[in-house]
Scaffold this motif. Structure first.
Motif, PDB file in Angstrom:
ATOM      1  N   UNK A  24      47.461 -18.727  14.079  1.00 19.53           N
ATOM      2  CA  UNK A  24      46.642 -19.291  15.158  1.00 19.53           C
ATOM      3  C   UNK A  24      45.138 -19.186  14.869  1.00 19.53           C
ATOM      4  N   UNK A  25      44.778 -18.697  13.679  1.00 24.54           N
ATOM      5  CA  UNK A  25      43.342 -18.637  13.322  1.00 24.54           C
ATOM      6  C   UNK A  25      43.053 -19.578  12.150  1.00 24.54           C
ATOM      7  N   UNK A  26      43.869 -20.606  12.003  1.00 24.63           N
ATOM      8  CA  UNK A  26      43.684 -21.510  10.857  1.00 24.63           C
ATOM      9  C   UNK A  26      43.097 -22.852  11.255  1.00 24.63           C
ATOM     10  N   UNK A  27      42.733 -22.974  12.527  1.00 27.34           N
ATOM     11  CA  UNK A  27      42.224 -24.264  12.976  1.00 27.34           C
ATOM     12  C   UNK A  27      40.713 -24.333  13.027  1.00 27.34           C
ATOM     13  N   UNK A  28      40.047 -23.181  12.938  1.00 28.66           N
ATOM     14  CA  UNK A  28      38.588 -23.184  13.067  1.00 28.66           C
ATOM     15  C   UNK A  28      37.892 -23.000  11.740  1.00 28.66           C
ATOM     16  N   UNK A  29      36.626 -22.619  11.815  1.00 29.78           N
ATOM     17  CA  UNK A  29      35.821 -22.426  10.613  1.00 29.78           C
ATOM     18  C   UNK A  29      35.883 -20.971  10.151  1.00 29.78           C
ATOM     19  N   UNK A  30      35.559 -20.780   8.862  1.00 27.93           N
ATOM     20  CA  UNK A  30      35.549 -19.430   8.291  1.00 27.93           C
ATOM     21  C   UNK A  30      34.264 -19.230   7.506  1.00 27.93           C
ATOM     22  N   UNK A  31      33.786 -17.992   7.502  1.00 29.41           N
ATOM     23  CA  UNK A  31      32.610 -17.642   6.697  1.00 29.41           C
ATOM     24  C   UNK A  31      33.015 -16.531   5.742  1.00 29.41           C
ATOM     25  N   UNK A  32      32.534 -16.645   4.514  1.00 35.22           N
ATOM     26  CA  UNK A  32      32.834 -15.636   3.499  1.00 35.22           C
ATOM     27  C   UNK A  32      31.530 -15.009   3.009  1.00 35.22           C
ATOM     28  N   UNK A  33      31.439 -13.699   3.144  1.00 36.55           N
ATOM     29  CA  UNK A  33      30.246 -12.952   2.719  1.00 36.55           C
ATOM     30  C   UNK A  33      30.413 -12.570   1.251  1.00 36.55           C
ATOM     31  N   UNK A  34      29.718 -13.254   0.359  1.00 31.07           N
ATOM     32  CA  UNK A  34      29.794 -12.918  -1.072  1.00 31.07           C
ATOM     33  C   UNK A  34      31.022 -13.537  -1.706  1.00 31.07           C
ATOM     34  N   UNK A  35      30.949 -14.843  -1.962  1.00 31.57           N
ATOM     35  CA  UNK A  35      32.153 -15.560  -2.426  1.00 31.57           C
ATOM     36  C   UNK A  35      32.453 -15.325  -3.896  1.00 31.57           C
ATOM     37  N   UNK A  36      31.478 -14.823  -4.668  1.00 34.00           N
ATOM     38  CA  UNK A  36      31.717 -14.601  -6.092  1.00 34.00           C
ATOM     39  C   UNK A  36      32.164 -15.884  -6.773  1.00 34.00           C
ATOM     40  N   UNK A  37      33.236 -15.790  -7.556  1.00 33.70           N
ATOM     41  CA  UNK A  37      33.750 -16.953  -8.293  1.00 33.70           C
ATOM     42  C   UNK A  37      34.540 -17.912  -7.412  1.00 33.70           C
ATOM     43  N   UNK A  38      34.674 -17.578  -6.142  1.00 32.92           N
ATOM     44  CA  UNK A  38      35.476 -18.432  -5.262  1.00 32.92           C
ATOM     45  C   UNK A  38      36.952 -18.062  -5.291  1.00 32.92           C
ATOM     46  N   UNK A  39      37.236 -16.856  -5.751  1.00 34.85           N
ATOM     47  CA  UNK A  39      38.632 -16.385  -5.872  1.00 34.85           C
ATOM     48  C   UNK A  39      39.391 -16.590  -4.556  1.00 34.85           C
ATOM     49  N   UNK A  40      38.733 -16.260  -3.437  1.00 33.28           N
ATOM     50  CA  UNK A  40      39.376 -16.427  -2.133  1.00 33.28           C
ATOM     51  C   UNK A  40      38.912 -17.698  -1.420  1.00 33.28           C
ATOM     52  N   UNK A  41      37.764 -18.212  -1.819  1.00 27.86           N
ATOM     53  CA  UNK A  41      37.185 -19.364  -1.100  1.00 27.86           C
ATOM     54  C   UNK A  41      38.111 -20.573  -1.146  1.00 27.86           C
ATOM     55  N   UNK A  42      38.599 -20.868  -2.339  1.00 24.73           N
ATOM     56  CA  UNK A  42      39.404 -22.083  -2.475  1.00 24.73           C
ATOM     57  C   UNK A  42      40.732 -21.938  -1.741  1.00 24.73           C
ATOM     58  N   UNK A  43      41.340 -20.748  -1.852  1.00 26.29           N
ATOM     59  CA  UNK A  43      42.602 -20.514  -1.139  1.00 26.29           C
ATOM     60  C   UNK A  43      42.372 -20.627   0.367  1.00 26.29           C
ATOM     61  N   UNK A  44      41.236 -20.111   0.848  1.00 27.33           N
ATOM     62  CA  UNK A  44      40.945 -20.194   2.290  1.00 27.33           C
ATOM     63  C   UNK A  44      40.753 -21.655   2.703  1.00 27.33           C
ATOM     64  N   UNK A  45      40.051 -22.412   1.882  1.00 26.09           N
ATOM     65  CA  UNK A  45      39.794 -23.817   2.232  1.00 26.09           C
ATOM     66  C   UNK A  45      41.083 -24.634   2.264  1.00 26.09           C
ATOM     67  N   UNK A  46      42.051 -24.229   1.439  1.00 24.76           N
ATOM     68  CA  UNK A  46      43.345 -24.933   1.457  1.00 24.76           C
ATOM     69  C   UNK A  46      44.165 -24.545   2.680  1.00 24.76           C
ATOM     70  N   UNK A  47      43.917 -23.345   3.220  1.00 26.83           N
ATOM     71  CA  UNK A  47      44.822 -22.871   4.273  1.00 26.83           C
ATOM     72  C   UNK A  47      44.271 -23.047   5.685  1.00 26.83           C
ATOM     73  N   UNK A  48      42.999 -23.424   5.829  1.00 27.28           N
ATOM     74  CA  UNK A  48      42.497 -23.674   7.192  1.00 27.28           C
ATOM     75  C   UNK A  48      42.061 -25.137   7.306  1.00 27.28           C
ATOM     76  N   UNK A  49      41.986 -25.605   8.536  1.00 28.17           N
ATOM     77  CA  UNK A  49      41.581 -27.010   8.702  1.00 28.17           C
ATOM     78  C   UNK A  49      40.075 -27.144   8.918  1.00 28.17           C
ATOM     79  N   UNK A  50      39.410 -26.034   9.266  1.00 30.48           N
ATOM     80  CA  UNK A  50      37.958 -26.078   9.460  1.00 30.48           C
ATOM     81  C   UNK A  50      37.218 -25.955   8.137  1.00 30.48           C
ATOM     82  N   UNK A  51      35.920 -25.675   8.228  1.00 34.80           N
ATOM     83  CA  UNK A  51      35.085 -25.544   7.042  1.00 34.80           C
ATOM     84  C   UNK A  51      34.987 -24.075   6.626  1.00 34.80           C
ATOM     85  N   UNK A  52      34.828 -23.861   5.337  1.00 36.15           N
ATOM     86  CA  UNK A  52      34.578 -22.516   4.815  1.00 36.15           C
ATOM     87  C   UNK A  52      33.125 -22.469   4.345  1.00 36.15           C
TER      88      UNK A  52
END
Ligand SMILES: C[S@@+](CC[C@H](N)C(=O)[O-])C[C@H]1O[C@@H](n2cnc3c(N)ncnc32)[C@H](O)[C@@H]1O
Length: 184
Positions: A24-52
């Motif tokens: 129920x938390x996959x419909x909004x936006x997400x913010x990532x503090x210190x994305x580095x190489x994007x290890x989690x960024x891309x997976x997060x962008x695939x799993x939520x419908x909002x913006x990362x």
């Protein structure tokens, strides 16, 4: 940070995010503090419908994340060069459903950083924290004298205003890390 391919061996980001972000938390936006190489960024962008919104102080890291997003045609990533310690996120109050703080909590002023996460989360928004374990030997990670324990992180999260702080088992996907989630 260590070289990218080596860093990637420490994590199964898809499985970690499955455990950290409730459905129920996959419909909004997400913010990532210190994305580095994007290890989690891309997976997060695939799993939520909002913006990362993926923040990092190093322009090369931000460029890497932008390139990866473009290569995968992921259009919901805003990779931004920003010092979140001195300048915050720049996001409006209560605008995000999920905040990710994966591995930077040993930096200066962790409570200030967590307060910024609290500010940008909507009511009942979810915070996820991952950090290197100090109860087992780990191949990398900050020195043990600055590495926060789960209890230390929990205390900082509560000081920043978060409630319902709970551990999340990550042994199967990030064996050198512990996870905590909390609610705004
Ligand atoms: C240990 S890495 C973790 C990267 C990513 N979260 C992960 O777990 O794969 C921490 C990242 O935070 C970035 N960083 C450190 N201090 C920062 C600051 N003040 N503002 C923005 N980014 C920062 C570093 O450049 C680095 O890429």
């Amino acid at each position: 940070m260590p070289e990218e391919a080596y860093w990637a061996t420490f994590f199964d980001p898809e499985t970690a995010l499955d455990r950290l972000i409730p459905s129920d938390a996959r419909g909004g936006h997400a913010v990532e503090f210190g994305c580095g190489y994007g290890t989690f960024t891309l997976a997060a962008a695939r799993s939520i419908t909002g913006r990362v919104t993926a923040l990092n102080i190093e322009p090369e890291m931000v460029a890497t994340v932008r390139q990866k997003a473009q290569a995968e045609q992921l259009k919901n990533i805003d990779a931004v060069i920003r010092d979140f310690v001195s300048d915050g996120t720049g996001l409006p109050d209560a605008s995000q459903q999920h905040a990710m703080i994966f591995n930077p909590l040993h930096l200066e002023d962790p409570v200030g950083l967590l307060r910024e996460a609290w500010r940008v989360l909507e009511e009942n928004g979810r915070l996820s924290v991952i950090h290197w374990r100090s109860d087992i030997p780990t191949p990398r990670g900050p020195s043990l004298d600055i590495r926060p324990s789960p209890n230390q992180c929990r205390s900082w999260m509560e000081q920043a205003g978060f409630r319902l702080v709970k551990p999340v088992a990550l042994d199967a996907c990030c064996p050198y890390h512990f996870g905590l989630v909390a609610q705004r």
